[in-house]
Design an enzyme around this catalytic site. Sequence first.
Site, PDB file in Angstrom:
ATOM      1  N   THR A 256      -6.111   6.862   7.572  1.00 36.46           N
ATOM      2  CA  THR A 256      -6.584   7.064   6.079  1.00 36.46           C
ATOM      3  C   THR A 256      -6.599   5.716   5.140  1.00 36.46           C
ATOM      4  O   THR A 256      -6.728   5.828   4.064  1.00 36.46           O
ATOM      5  CB  THR A 256      -5.738   8.292   5.404  1.00 36.46           C
ATOM      6  N   THR A 257      -6.310   4.732   5.922  1.00 38.45           N
ATOM      7  CA  THR A 257      -6.542   3.474   5.256  1.00 38.45           C
ATOM      8  C   THR A 257      -7.437   2.634   5.875  1.00 38.45           C
ATOM      9  O   THR A 257      -7.602   2.791   7.252  1.00 38.45           O
ATOM     10  CB  THR A 257      -5.066   2.487   4.975  1.00 38.45           C
TER      11      THR A 257
ATOM     12  N   HIS B 208       2.421   8.856   0.562  1.00 41.41           N
ATOM     13  CA  HIS B 208       1.210   8.768  -0.346  1.00 41.41           C
ATOM     14  C   HIS B 208       1.769   9.623  -1.423  1.00 41.41           C
ATOM     15  O   HIS B 208       2.411  10.865  -1.389  1.00 41.41           O
ATOM     16  CB  HIS B 208       0.025   9.631   0.433  1.00 41.41           C
TER      17      HIS B 208
ATOM     18  N   HIS C  12       0.879  -1.203  -0.006  1.00 43.14           N
ATOM     19  CA  HIS C  12       0.009  -0.048  -0.030  1.00 43.14           C
ATOM     20  C   HIS C  12       0.796   1.422  -0.068  1.00 43.14           C
ATOM     21  O   HIS C  12       0.311   2.604  -0.401  1.00 43.14           O
ATOM     22  CB  HIS C  12      -0.746   0.015   1.034  1.00 43.14           C
TER      23      HIS C  12
ATOM     24  N   GLU D  92      -2.533  13.499   0.574  1.00 39.68           N
ATOM     25  CA  GLU D  92      -3.991  13.387   1.170  1.00 39.68           C
ATOM     26  C   GLU D  92      -4.546  14.179   1.643  1.00 39.68           C
ATOM     27  O   GLU D  92      -5.804  14.733   1.165  1.00 39.68           O
ATOM     28  CB  GLU D  92      -3.770  12.073   2.286  1.00 39.68           C
TER      29      GLU D  92
ATOM     30  N   HIS E  56       5.524   6.384   6.165  1.00 36.69           N
ATOM     31  CA  HIS E  56       5.335   5.929   4.883  1.00 36.69           C
ATOM     32  C   HIS E  56       4.810   7.308   4.102  1.00 36.69           C
ATOM     33  O   HIS E  56       4.872   8.333   4.622  1.00 36.69           O
ATOM     34  CB  HIS E  56       4.042   5.042   5.029  1.00 36.69           C
TER      35      HIS E  56
ATOM     36  N   HIS F 106       3.896  10.685   6.198  1.00 37.87           N
ATOM     37  CA  HIS F 106       3.348  10.589   7.643  1.00 37.87           C
ATOM     38  C   HIS F 106       4.175   9.877   8.503  1.00 37.87           C
ATOM     39  O   HIS F 106       4.650   8.546   8.358  1.00 37.87           O
ATOM     40  CB  HIS F 106       1.914   9.615   7.514  1.00 37.87           C
TER      41      HIS F 106
END
Length: 263
Positions: A198-199, A93, A66, A104, A91, A117
């Site tokens: 957010t996941t 995005h 992810h 995000e 991690h 994040h």
Amino acid sequence: GAKWTYNGPEGEHHWSKHYPYCGGAFQSPIDIKSELLRFDPTLRPIEIQNYNLLPNEQLTLGNNGHSVQISLPSKMHISSLPHRYTAAQLHFHWGSSSRPAGSEHTVNSKQYAAEMHVVHFNSDKYPNMSMAVDKSDGLAVLGVLIEVGEFSPTFEQFLRFINGIKYRDQRVQVPGFNIRAMLPARLDEYFRYDGSLTTPPCYPSVLWTVFRNHVTISRKQFLDMATALYSSHAQESSPVPLNGNFRRPQLADSRVVLVSFKE
Ligand SMILES: NS(=O)(=O)c1c(F)c(F)c(S(=O)(=O)CCO)c(N[C@H]2CCCc3ccccc32)c1F
Ligand SMILES: [Zn+2]
């Protein structure tokens, strides 16, 4: 848990079928709009401890299907919140080579190229991430907006290994580096609100801090991150590129976004 993706039949509009919180309240990310903002003079500068890791402190860089994540040592923590929040992992995005916007959080509807994040858990109250992840005071995530611009020597410290984790569940050890240098200069200027992962499972357990100021990476660095990775395993016949791994902004409802700065 069940499989989930960012697009298609297991995409974000379907998450709530298997993960009910994803359809609930206090969801993240949000569009940080001027009309939601309220200055809060009690918001202190973020204080972090032990973010400056030495090369002999190995970090695990991994592709979890992810995102690209770096596992962090538990000596790293935030010391300026009511409880100690201990670092677990960081991690990213990002967008894609054809659509370079992939943050995000958005600011007045502006979407940045990417977002980092740094995930922490309340180690005063919970022994580990798993016990903290679904508690309302369980997590604190530091969000850093990323723009394409100046080359970042700090990001290069892990990006140079990214071809070793092209496929899902691949991991490599990388030398430690100064994680503080991945954050903006000013840790006293930030947005603050109560939100969620957010996941999936989208637990409403995150105290969000999104720094006002962005950091920059070069276009080549962005493309390296946005084009090097696959969400599928190495042996799978049809590789699935890992990009566009961002959730769209969620309804703010009656939430206020506190800001630590006046102007
Ligand atoms: N945007 S976000 O909400 O901060 C966020 C992500 F977007 C994200 F992809 C991840 S993940 O890479 O683990 C992929 C799947 O959850 C996390 N992991 C967190 C929450 C899940 C449990 C856990 C356990 C140990 C360390 C970190 C985490 C995440 F918190
Ligand atoms: Zn995230």
